[in-house]
Design a protein around this motif. Structure first.
Motif, PDB file in Angstrom:
ATOM      1  N   SER A  79       1.150  -1.279  -0.093  1.00 41.59           N
ATOM      2  CA  SER A  79      -0.043  -0.362  -0.231  1.00 41.59           C
ATOM      3  C   SER A  79       1.022   1.087  -0.330  1.00 41.59           C
ATOM      4  O   SER A  79       0.174   2.580  -0.196  1.00 41.59           O
ATOM      5  N   TRP A  80       2.176   1.069   0.838  1.00 39.48           N
ATOM      6  CA  TRP A  80       3.135   2.338   0.967  1.00 39.48           C
ATOM      7  C   TRP A  80       3.068   3.404  -0.795  1.00 39.48           C
ATOM      8  O   TRP A  80       2.556   4.466  -0.471  1.00 39.48           O
ATOM      9  N   ASP A  81       2.914   3.298  -2.058  1.00 39.02           N
ATOM     10  CA  ASP A  81       3.915   3.788  -2.881  1.00 39.02           C
ATOM     11  C   ASP A  81       2.158   4.305  -3.414  1.00 39.02           C
ATOM     12  O   ASP A  81       1.433   5.612  -3.132  1.00 39.02           O
ATOM     13  N   ALA A  82       0.749   3.841  -2.964  1.00 35.49           N
ATOM     14  CA  ALA A  82      -0.666   4.942  -3.213  1.00 35.49           C
ATOM     15  C   ALA A  82      -0.240   5.391  -2.610  1.00 35.49           C
ATOM     16  O   ALA A  82      -1.258   6.932  -2.699  1.00 35.49           O
ATOM     17  N   VAL A  83       0.084   5.720  -1.068  1.00 34.79           N
ATOM     18  CA  VAL A  83      -0.266   6.162  -0.020  1.00 34.79           C
ATOM     19  C   VAL A  83       0.157   7.885  -0.125  1.00 34.79           C
ATOM     20  O   VAL A  83      -0.208   8.601   0.068  1.00 34.79           O
ATOM     21  N   TRP A  84       1.479   6.962  -0.364  1.00 33.24           N
ATOM     22  CA  TRP A  84       2.512   8.477  -0.284  1.00 33.24           C
ATOM     23  C   TRP A  84       2.179   9.103  -1.792  1.00 33.24           C
ATOM     24  O   TRP A  84       2.796  10.079  -1.686  1.00 33.24           O
ATOM     25  N   THR A  85       1.642   8.754  -3.212  1.00 30.03           N
ATOM     26  CA  THR A  85       1.248   9.448  -3.576  1.00 30.03           C
ATOM     27  C   THR A  85       0.679  10.058  -3.804  1.00 30.03           C
ATOM     28  O   THR A  85       1.207  12.098  -3.924  1.00 30.03           O
ATOM     29  N   GLN A  86      -0.675  10.327  -2.450  1.00 30.67           N
ATOM     30  CA  GLN A  86      -1.159  11.382  -2.261  1.00 30.67           C
ATOM     31  C   GLN A  86      -0.780  12.055  -1.042  1.00 30.67           C
ATOM     32  O   GLN A  86      -1.305  13.008  -1.496  1.00 30.67           O
ATOM     33  N   ILE A  87       0.339  11.591  -0.584  1.00 33.48           N
ATOM     34  CA  ILE A  87       0.346  12.419   0.719  1.00 33.48           C
ATOM     35  C   ILE A  87       0.952  13.733  -0.132  1.00 33.48           C
ATOM     36  O   ILE A  87       1.470  14.723   0.435  1.00 33.48           O
ATOM     37  N   GLU A  88       2.531  13.128  -1.356  1.00 32.11           N
ATOM     38  CA  GLU A  88       3.944  13.547  -1.705  1.00 32.11           C
ATOM     39  C   GLU A  88       2.229  14.766  -2.175  1.00 32.11           C
ATOM     40  O   GLU A  88       3.115  16.390  -1.436  1.00 32.11           O
ATOM     41  N   ASP A  89       1.654  14.845  -2.857  1.00 26.64           N
ATOM     42  CA  ASP A  89       0.610  16.009  -3.807  1.00 26.64           C
ATOM     43  C   ASP A  89       0.283  16.618  -2.880  1.00 26.64           C
ATOM     44  O   ASP A  89       0.205  18.081  -2.634  1.00 26.64           O
ATOM     45  N   VAL A  90      -0.459  15.812  -1.431  1.00 29.64           N
ATOM     46  CA  VAL A  90      -0.629  17.011  -0.353  1.00 29.64           C
ATOM     47  C   VAL A  90      -0.306  18.119   0.833  1.00 29.64           C
ATOM     48  O   VAL A  90       0.353  18.930   1.266  1.00 29.64           O
ATOM     49  N   ALA A  91       1.009  16.892   0.830  1.00 22.56           N
ATOM     50  CA  ALA A  91       2.138  17.702   1.623  1.00 22.56           C
ATOM     51  C   ALA A  91       3.143  18.938   0.862  1.00 22.56           C
ATOM     52  O   ALA A  91       3.384  19.448   1.379  1.00 22.56           O
ATOM     53  N   LYS A  92       2.692  18.245  -0.571  1.00 23.26           N
ATOM     54  CA  LYS A  92       4.163  19.612  -1.310  1.00 23.26           C
ATOM     55  C   LYS A  92       3.104  20.755  -1.219  1.00 23.26           C
ATOM     56  O   LYS A  92       3.704  22.213  -1.083  1.00 23.26           O
ATOM     57  N   LEU A  93       1.544  20.645  -1.461  1.00 32.68           N
ATOM     58  CA  LEU A  93       1.102  21.636  -1.821  1.00 32.68           C
ATOM     59  C   LEU A  93       1.050  22.608  -0.443  1.00 32.68           C
ATOM     60  O   LEU A  93       0.622  24.132  -0.020  1.00 32.68           O
ATOM     61  N   THR A  94       0.524  21.989   1.189  1.00 34.12           N
ATOM     62  CA  THR A  94       0.628  22.406   2.161  1.00 34.12           C
ATOM     63  C   THR A  94       1.504  23.309   2.826  1.00 34.12           C
ATOM     64  O   THR A  94       1.622  24.626   2.738  1.00 34.12           O
ATOM     65  N   ALA A  95       2.983  23.085   2.691  1.00 33.72           N
ATOM     66  CA  ALA A  95       3.770  23.337   2.865  1.00 33.72           C
ATOM     67  C   ALA A  95       3.886  24.893   2.254  1.00 33.72           C
ATOM     68  O   ALA A  95       4.999  25.500   2.278  1.00 33.72           O
ATOM     69  N   ALA A  96       3.804  24.352   0.584  1.00 32.71           N
ATOM     70  CA  ALA A  96       4.269  25.886  -0.447  1.00 32.71           C
ATOM     71  C   ALA A  96       3.354  27.131   0.196  1.00 32.71           C
ATOM     72  O   ALA A  96       3.831  28.163  -0.051  1.00 32.71           O
ATOM     73  N   VAL A  97       2.216  27.245   0.749  1.00 30.75           N
ATOM     74  CA  VAL A  97       1.484  28.128   1.182  1.00 30.75           C
ATOM     75  C   VAL A  97       1.687  28.222   2.338  1.00 30.75           C
ATOM     76  O   VAL A  97       0.570  28.805   3.384  1.00 30.75           O
ATOM     77  N   GLY A  98       2.640  27.298   3.545  1.00 32.15           N
ATOM     78  CA  GLY A  98       2.674  28.034   4.633  1.00 32.15           C
ATOM     79  C   GLY A  98       2.006  26.769   6.060  1.00 32.15           C
ATOM     80  O   GLY A  98       2.295  27.271   7.592  1.00 32.15           O
ATOM     81  N   GLY A  99       1.527  25.935   5.647  1.00 30.05           N
ATOM     82  CA  GLY A  99       1.032  25.107   6.135  1.00 30.05           C
ATOM     83  C   GLY A  99       1.775  23.894   6.646  1.00 30.05           C
ATOM     84  O   GLY A  99       2.957  23.512   6.394  1.00 30.05           O
ATOM     85  N   LYS A 100       1.247  23.531   8.122  1.00 26.91           N
ATOM     86  CA  LYS A 100       2.650  22.842   8.967  1.00 26.91           C
ATOM     87  C   LYS A 100       1.976  21.640   9.136  1.00 26.91           C
ATOM     88  O   LYS A 100       2.639  20.923  10.004  1.00 26.91           O
ATOM     89  N   HIS A 101       0.633  21.275   8.980  1.00 29.37           N
ATOM     90  CA  HIS A 101       0.402  19.813   9.295  1.00 29.37           C
ATOM     91  C   HIS A 101      -0.218  19.269   7.720  1.00 29.37           C
ATOM     92  O   HIS A 101      -0.898  19.615   7.168  1.00 29.37           O
TER      93      HIS A 101
END
Length: 216
Positions: free
Chosen positions: A81-103
């Motif tokens: 399951s790792w690849d599928a979970v990490w793919t969506q995590i990357e999308d969300v984490a990258k955008l969150t961090a890019a606009v200043g989100g911390k969580h």
């Protein structure tokens, strides 16, 4: 002295999907959440708010809003399951961090279909599945923080495998506080028969984020 920053999220406007013509348009959501007096919001379903970082920064900034967190689902107890979970995590984490989100709020996928109620898998995890889920979350939280600087806040959820107070304690006892903590959702805990105050008293250092329900 610690303080709680209170925000809101698209799901308070009935938004559950990236695209749905029956949902409130994202511009109206942003206008109304700002007019309600909030300064902080969550990302909601990935793709509902703009996914281009500059456009999202502009939309938030023009309304005096800030982003606190993104949200994703995980099914790390399942094999491969790792690849599928990490793919969506990357999308969300990258955008969150890019606009200043911390969580990033991580929610366990449900064992039955939320729309139809159809049972999709056993509602109780085996010991090996628990090991996969907790070890996987340790690795996920570490990767999210080291690559994007965002913290994993785990959200127990009704009709998922991390739901009851007992299961929340089991999850916390087998995850690494350095990389994984708890998004305490008072509504889901109460719905599943748990005691929010008892959880806070038992693990005050593990409460990294809150979802408050039925608040006047």
């Amino acid at each position: 002295m610690s303080k709680i920053l209170v925000g809101s999220a698209p799901d308070s406007w009935g938004v559950w999907f990236p695209n749905d013509p029956q949902q409130t348009p994202y511009t109206r959501f942003l206008d109304e959440v700002a007019a309600s007096g909030y300064e902080w919001i969550e990302l909601g379903p990935f793709g509902y708010l703009p996914t281009d970082p500059q456009q999202l920064r502009d939309e938030l900034g023009s309304r005096g809003l800030k982003l606190s967190a993104g949200t994703v689902f995980e099914h790390l107890h399942q094999d491969n399951s790792w690849d599928a979970v990490w793919t969506q995590i990357e999308d969300v984490a990258k955008l969150t961090a890019a606009v200043g989100g911390k969580h990033v709020v991580v929610i366990p996928e449900m064992w039955r279909d939320p729309a139809t109620g159809e049972v999709l898998e056993d509602r109780t995890l085996t010991d090996e599945q628990w090991r996969k889920k907790t070890q996987g979350m340790n690795e996920l939280g570490k990767a999210m923080f080291e690559k994007y600087g965002v913290r994993a806040q785990y959200h127990p959820h009704a009709d998922s495998h991390v739901d009851t107070e007992e299961n929340i304690y089991r999850f916390l006892e087998n995850t690494d506080q350095q990389f994984v903590n708890l998004c305490l959702d008072t509504g889901h805990v109460s719905y599943c028969g748990g005691d929010n105050i008892a959880i806070i008293n038992a693990h005050p250092d593990r409460i990294g984020y809150l979802h408050l329900k039925q608040v006047d």
